[in-house]
Design an enzyme around this catalytic site. Structure first.
Site, mmCIF file in Angstrom:
data_model
loop_
_atom_site.group_PDB
_atom_site.id
_atom_site.type_symbol
_atom_site.label_atom_id
_atom_site.label_comp_id
_atom_site.label_asym_id
_atom_site.label_seq_id
_atom_site.Cartn_x
_atom_site.Cartn_y
_atom_site.Cartn_z
ATOM 1 N N GLY A 170 59.374 -26.701 49.224
ATOM 2 C CA GLY A 170 60.713 -27.255 49.430
ATOM 3 C C GLY A 170 60.971 -27.880 50.792
ATOM 4 O O GLY A 170 62.019 -28.476 51.012
ATOM 5 N N LYS A 242 62.076 -16.584 46.964
ATOM 6 C CA LYS A 242 62.342 -15.904 45.705
ATOM 7 C C LYS A 242 62.996 -14.559 45.990
ATOM 8 O O LYS A 242 62.659 -13.897 46.972
ATOM 9 C CB LYS A 242 61.029 -15.709 44.935
ATOM 10 C CG LYS A 242 60.450 -17.060 44.478
ATOM 11 C CD LYS A 242 59.008 -16.969 44.025
ATOM 12 C CE LYS A 242 58.481 -18.373 43.755
ATOM 13 N NZ LYS A 242 57.008 -18.402 43.683
ATOM 14 N N ARG A 296 46.293 -19.181 45.620
ATOM 15 C CA ARG A 296 46.213 -17.853 46.233
ATOM 16 C C ARG A 296 46.872 -16.840 45.305
ATOM 17 O O ARG A 296 47.493 -17.202 44.311
ATOM 18 C CB ARG A 296 46.983 -17.861 47.557
ATOM 19 C CG ARG A 296 48.404 -18.385 47.382
ATOM 20 C CD ARG A 296 49.295 -18.111 48.560
ATOM 21 N NE ARG A 296 50.467 -18.945 48.567
ATOM 22 C CZ ARG A 296 51.576 -18.740 47.876
ATOM 23 N NH1 ARG A 296 51.668 -17.680 47.101
ATOM 24 N NH2 ARG A 296 52.601 -19.572 47.941
#
Ligand code: MV4
Length: 454
Positions: A170, A242, A296
């Site tokens: 972002g 998140k 990852r």
């Protein structure tokens, strides 16, 4: 390497709960661990539990957890045969991965080439489009100048989003609703991209107004086998962090779930992808649009583990030795529902960081409750790093059972001495929208605005 082909000693180039998570997987595989730590983390749980530890520098991450010579020296002096980068820090640094390999250590991660391809968002998109993944309509590669950008915008229609090729997560995105806004946004985006990444290439996409963030967990071995572990819905987020994740997504039906999982796995397979990885999609009006691939392990890998029963870190380490996957897609069961709350040491309303001494710590337990945290009574949370201090992960046979269990577990959780986001989580999961699974990537920020207004 030991006789059974496993690593004998793994250096964990990380800290906090994820270092502990990796340590636990190694221990259960009979692998010795080396912790590295900054001077601020001398008392950390992962340091206490590891077989050996090496101080690699002062508190600032740049001088310790991001210090390549220190980490490689620590691996050399302890005789580690592999390096696990964890999450963040060195995990998506292709140059570091390459140096690890060149110094004769195994790298527990994808090839440096895969990290490089996916690190450049334009190259990533091009690569997966060729393999048949749907993407958001937009420019075919980076745009050359403003006129090029305007031509693309006219073709796909406003609103559009400008993204940095070297970005991700972002950073450096700009929305434009018309040609005038595009002129300014284009210049701003290029300037910000140059300042943040040293690369001012930008590309353009149609701006999706209310998508969900849905990602697919993948795992590939060195022999061309790739499987997926279903999707995670990570739409509850604030400022690209998140906050709550769940698997499966309440928005997908069984056919959509299987279709996107199989498609993602097939693309990763044709890429020759190895290790764990995640393909991120935006989902709107029944359509998936690939946006990025993370090369990852991810923080929220836990909820995929809970619904499949597979230890993803164990499998990640196993495939890094060159061992073939011991199971196929059909062997992966999907059971019930899982939700994770990321608990931060921060004020639940202002989000101000709250480092300091944990004066009382009591983690919840019981059936279907998992806490991944490196906290303990008396631990001092240092101010130098990320504020996430615990992940509460619950599992239930149904979404409703999972929600009730989560509510119960949040009530039991005691962390005193610092502010935490536990009260924030309690409010989010009590919201009818959340209970109904009716949310998108804008939901949390709009919810906070509504609460401030009232
Ligand atoms: C978008 C988008 C809307 N339209 N792309 C943000 C992080 C980066 N991974 C991609 N992001 C977005 N890309 C188009 N064409 C909205 C976002 C976005 C977002 C995506 C996933 C999760 C949270 C988000 C929060 C704000 C914006």
């Amino acid at each position: 390497m030991s006789q059974d082909g496993l690593f004998e000693k793994v250096l964990i180039a990380n800290r906090g709960e994820i270092a502990l998570r990796i340590h636990r997987a190694c221990r259960e595989m009979g692998i010795k661990t080396v912790a590295v730590h900054s001077t601020a983390d001398a008392d950390a749980m992962h340091v206490r539990l590891a077989d050996e530890s090496v101080c690699i520098g002062p508190p600032a991450a740049k001088e310790s957890y991001l210090n390549i010579p220190s980490i490689l020296s620590a691996a050399a002096i302890t005789g580690a045969d592999a390096i696990h980068p964890g999450i963040g820090f060195m995990a998506e640094n292709a140059q570091f991965a390459q140096m690890v390999i060149e110094h004769g250590f195994a790298w527990i991660g994808p090839t440096p080439e895969h990290i490089r391809i996916m690190g450049d968002k334009v190259t990533a998109k091009k690569t997966v489009i060729e393999l048949g993944l749907p993407c958001v309509p937009g420019s075919d590669g980076p745009v050359k100048d403003f006129e090029d950008a305007a031509a693309v915008a006219d073709r796909i229609g406003y609103p559009i989003l400008i993204k940095a090729a070297a970005g991700g997560g972002g950073k450096g995105m700009k929305v434009a609703w018309n040609r005038d806004q595009l002129r300014e946004a284009y210049q701003l985006a290029r300037g910000e991209a140059r300042a943040a990444f040293g690369n001012d290439q930008v590309y353009i996409e149609k701006y999706l107004a209310n998508p969900r963030h849905i990602e697919i967990q993948l795992l590939g071995d060195h022999h061309g086998n790739v499987v997926h572990f279903g999707e995670r819905d990570c739409s509850i987020q604030r400022r690209h962090q998140k906050v709550v994740e769940e698997a499966p997504s309440p928005a997908l039906n069984a056919a959509e779930r299987q279709q996107i999982g199989d498609l993602a796995a097939s693309v990763a397979q044709r890429l020759g992808y190895r290790g764990v990885g995640t393909m991120e999609f935006l989902y709107e009006d029944g359509n998936f649009y690939f946006i990025e691939m993370n090369t990852r392990l991810q923080i929220e890998h836990t909820i995929s583990e809970m619904i499949t029963g597979v230890d993803l870190v164990r499998e990640q380490i196993k495939v890094a030795t060159g061992a073939p996957l011991g199971f196929g897609q059909k062997d992966i069961p999907f059971n019930g529902h899982s939700i994770e709350c990321r608990i931060n040491a921060e004020h639940p309303e202002t989000f101000a960081p709250s480092p300091g001494k944990v004066t009382r710590y009591h983690a919840p337990g019981g059936l279907g409750v998992r806490v991944d945290s490196a906290l303990y009574d008396g631990y001092r949370i240092p101010p130098h790093y990320d504020s996430m201090i615990a992940k509460l992960i619950v599992h239930g046979n149904t979404r409703n059972e999972c929600l009730m269990r989560l509510r119960r577990a949040l009530e039991e959780f005691v962390i005193e001495g610092v502010d935490t986001s536990i009260p924030l989580h309690q409010k989010i999961i009590a919201e009818p929208d959340f209970i109904n699974g009716d949310y998108d990537i804008k939901w949390m920020e709009e919810w906070m605005k509504r609460r401030q207004g009232s």
